[in-house]
Design a protein around this motif. Structure first.
Motif, short mmCIF file in Angstrom:
data_model
loop_
_atom_site.label_atom_id
_atom_site.label_comp_id
_atom_site.label_asym_id
_atom_site.label_seq_id
_atom_site.Cartn_x
_atom_site.Cartn_y
_atom_site.Cartn_z
N GLN A 58 0.60 -1.12 0.38
CA GLN A 58 0.10 0.45 0.07
C GLN A 58 0.28 1.44 -0.04
N ASN A 59 0.54 2.51 -0.86
CA ASN A 59 1.33 3.75 -0.07
C ASN A 59 0.40 3.61 1.32
N GLY A 60 1.42 4.68 1.61
CA GLY A 60 1.14 5.99 2.48
C GLY A 60 1.89 5.51 3.99
N VAL A 109 7.75 -0.99 -0.54
CA VAL A 109 7.58 -0.09 -1.30
C VAL A 109 7.20 -0.05 -2.89
N ASN A 110 5.73 -0.06 -3.24
CA ASN A 110 5.72 -0.14 -4.87
C ASN A 110 5.71 1.06 -5.87
N SER A 111 6.63 1.47 -6.20
CA SER A 111 6.30 2.45 -7.44
C SER A 111 5.67 1.72 -9.05
N ARG A 145 9.52 8.46 1.85
CA ARG A 145 11.08 9.42 0.00
C ARG A 145 8.82 8.95 -0.29
N LYS A 146 8.88 7.41 -0.21
CA LYS A 146 7.61 7.24 -1.09
C LYS A 146 6.16 8.04 -0.48
N ALA A 147 5.96 8.08 0.36
CA ALA A 147 4.95 9.18 1.20
C ALA A 147 4.88 10.30 0.31
N VAL A 165 6.80 11.10 -1.99
CA VAL A 165 5.69 11.95 -4.12
C VAL A 165 4.89 11.57 -4.03
N ASN A 166 4.05 10.47 -3.17
CA ASN A 166 2.88 10.40 -2.90
C ASN A 166 2.23 11.46 -3.40
N ALA A 167 2.66 12.28 -2.04
CA ALA A 167 1.58 13.22 -0.95
C ALA A 167 2.00 14.92 -2.06
N ALA A 168 2.91 14.69 -2.95
CA ALA A 168 3.29 15.61 -4.01
C ALA A 168 2.39 15.12 -5.12
N ILE A 169 2.31 14.09 -5.62
CA ILE A 169 1.69 13.40 -7.32
C ILE A 169 0.97 13.59 -7.06
N ASN A 170 -0.10 12.89 -5.53
CA ASN A 170 -1.51 12.07 -6.49
C ASN A 170 -2.91 13.31 -5.78
N PRO A 171 -2.95 14.28 -4.77
CA PRO A 171 -3.87 14.90 -4.94
C PRO A 171 -3.06 16.03 -5.83
N ARG A 191 12.49 11.78 -10.14
CA ARG A 191 12.58 10.29 -10.82
C ARG A 191 11.51 9.65 -11.14
N VAL A 192 10.37 9.69 -10.20
CA VAL A 192 9.08 9.16 -10.00
C VAL A 192 8.23 10.02 -11.31
N VAL A 193 8.38 10.94 -11.22
CA VAL A 193 7.34 12.14 -12.43
C VAL A 193 8.27 11.36 -13.63
N ALA A 198 9.58 8.53 -14.38
CA ALA A 198 9.61 7.13 -14.93
C ALA A 198 7.61 6.51 -15.07
N THR A 199 7.15 7.27 -14.37
CA THR A 199 6.02 7.24 -14.34
C THR A 199 4.60 8.39 -15.21
N ALA A 200 4.83 9.29 -16.22
CA ALA A 200 4.94 10.28 -16.28
C ALA A 200 3.26 9.99 -17.58
N GLU A 201 3.43 8.80 -18.01
CA GLU A 201 2.32 8.62 -18.54
C GLU A 201 0.71 7.61 -17.75
N ASN A 202 1.64 7.33 -16.75
CA ASN A 202 0.64 6.79 -15.59
C ASN A 202 -0.07 7.99 -15.03
N ARG A 203 -1.58 7.82 -14.58
CA ARG A 203 -2.56 8.18 -14.37
C ARG A 203 -2.14 7.81 -12.85
N SER A 204 -2.13 8.68 -12.09
CA SER A 204 -1.68 7.88 -10.20
C SER A 204 -3.17 7.03 -9.87
N SER A 205 -2.88 6.35 -9.01
CA SER A 205 -3.49 5.99 -8.47
C SER A 205 -5.56 6.35 -7.07
N MET A 206 -4.62 7.52 -7.10
CA MET A 206 -5.57 8.50 -6.21
C MET A 206 -7.03 9.36 -7.61
O1 KPL Z 1 2.86 5.49 -5.69
C1 KPL Z 1 2.09 5.91 -6.73
C2 KPL Z 1 0.07 5.99 -7.02
O2 KPL Z 1 0.22 6.69 -8.25
O3 KPL Z 1 -0.13 5.87 -6.14
C3 KPL Z 1 2.66 6.63 -8.17
C4 KPL Z 1 4.20 6.34 -8.08
C5 KPL Z 1 2.69 8.34 -8.07
C6 KPL Z 1 2.23 6.10 -9.55
O4 KPL Z 1 1.89 7.33 -10.00
#
Ligand code: KPL
Length: 313
Positions: A100-102, A129-131, A191-193, A195-201, A251-253, A255-263
């Motif tokens: 899980q994230n968090g 920690v899954n990325s 570290r993952k938290a 990144v998630n706190a910045a990307i996901n919301p 780095r995560v942005v 590596a996952t540029a095309e991904n839609r975040s889980s949130m």
């Molecule tokens: O963990 C992720 C998520 O979407 O929850 C990232 C690494 C930000 C990939 O989208």
């Protein structure tokens, strides 16, 4: 080996598919539409190492065979209910992966197993920690948009769950999933938290793929949340310099540029998001040390409020 994957979201479906491909006996619990699609056609993996693979899809945990390893691939807010059900169905705990994230996930799972009557689940709980960037495209279909990695605590260090961890190192390796062993998993969880706190919301609020965080004004919004999360981490005993945090985010942005975040994926489906487990928990930890994080609190409020059309840009 008999592996039970509980939860057929993006990560659960991908792991079940990869293990089915590597010859493990895999059962995957899924919602009815997903279970029906997997029964009819298997799990289709698009993107990195594509193919169609056939884990056994179950609609109910009650139908699962006694497993030798479990992956709890449910969202953080579903853990208490799922672990309760799992502990009652299979009182003999087996090595259990927690991707899980968090923050604070092991404590929630441990407490829930104990509440279900399991005396000491700790030797079986393997935090990861899954990325690996993966999106649930639709029933029975996931897209892996890049390689990513799965971090585990190095079992050579010993510790209470070393044996269970070594099992997952072997299982993930056999499935061709990229595992990296680390000495300080707590720091990597932080570290993952960050990144998630910045990307996901930000991606969820603006409904943008991760790669657009390189553009204004999203970049500044994400950096503001990152800086606040760094303050919470520091208060919790984990200092990250701006350079280190920026590098982790970039780095995560990338590596996952095309991904839609889980949130964002949860929001797209009108489901509850993990904003409380990620940003809410960060704000609470900071608050416990007397540190206020106004931007973080604001995104928690916005993402837990009713979805509004004006937020979609
Ligand atoms: O963990 C992720 C998520 O979407 O929850 C990232 C690494 C930000 C990939 O989208």
């Amino acid at each position: 080996m008999k592996i039970l994957v509980v939860g057929a979201g993006a990560v659960g479906s991908l792991l079940a598919a990869r293990w089915a491909a590597s010859g493990e006996v895999v059962e995957l619990t899924a919602r009815p539409d997903h279970a029906a699609a997997v029964r009819a056609r298997g799990v289709e993996v698009q993107g990195t190492t594509p193919g169609t693979f056939r884990p056994t899809a179950l609609r109910r945990l009650a139908d699962a065979q006694e497993p030798e390893a479990v992956v709890l691939a449910v969202k953080t807010f579903d853990l208490v209910r799922t672990v309760g059900e799992l502990g009652r169905r299979f009182p003999r705990v087996v090595p259990t992966l927690l991707p899980q994230n968090g923050l604070g996930v092991e404590a929630i799972v441990e407490r829930s197993f104990r509440d279900a009557g399991v005396a000491d689940p700790r030797p079986f709980l393997v935090r990861a920690v899954n990325s690996v960037p993966v999106t649930l495209v639709g029933p029975g279909v996931v897209r892996q948009a890049g390689t990513g990695e799965i971090l585990l605590r190095d079992p050579a260090l010993g510790g209470v769950a070393a044996e269970a961890t070594a099992l997952f190192v072997a299982l993930l390796g056999r499935a061709g999933l990229p595992v990296r062993l680390v000495t300080d998993l707590e720091r990597e969880l932080w570290r993952k938290a960050l990144v998630n706190a910045a990307i996901n919301p930000v991606t969820a609020l603006h409904r943008i793929p991760n790669g657009r965080l390189r553009e204004s004004p999203y970049r500044e919004e994400a950096t503001g949340l990152l800086r606040e999360a760094q303050r919470a981490a520091a208060a919790d005993g984990f200092e990250f310099s701006d350079a280190e945090a920026d590098e982790a985010l970039a780095r995560v942005v990338r590596a996952t540029a095309e991904n839609r975040s889980s949130m964002l994926q949860d929001r797209d489906r009108g489901r509850p998001t993990e904003v409380d487990a990620i940003s809410g928990e960060i704000a609470r930890r900071a608050r416990a040390h007397g540190v206020d994080l106004p931007r973080t609190r604001a995104v928690v409020d916005r993402l837990t409020a009713r979805p509004s059309r004006t937020e979609a840009t």
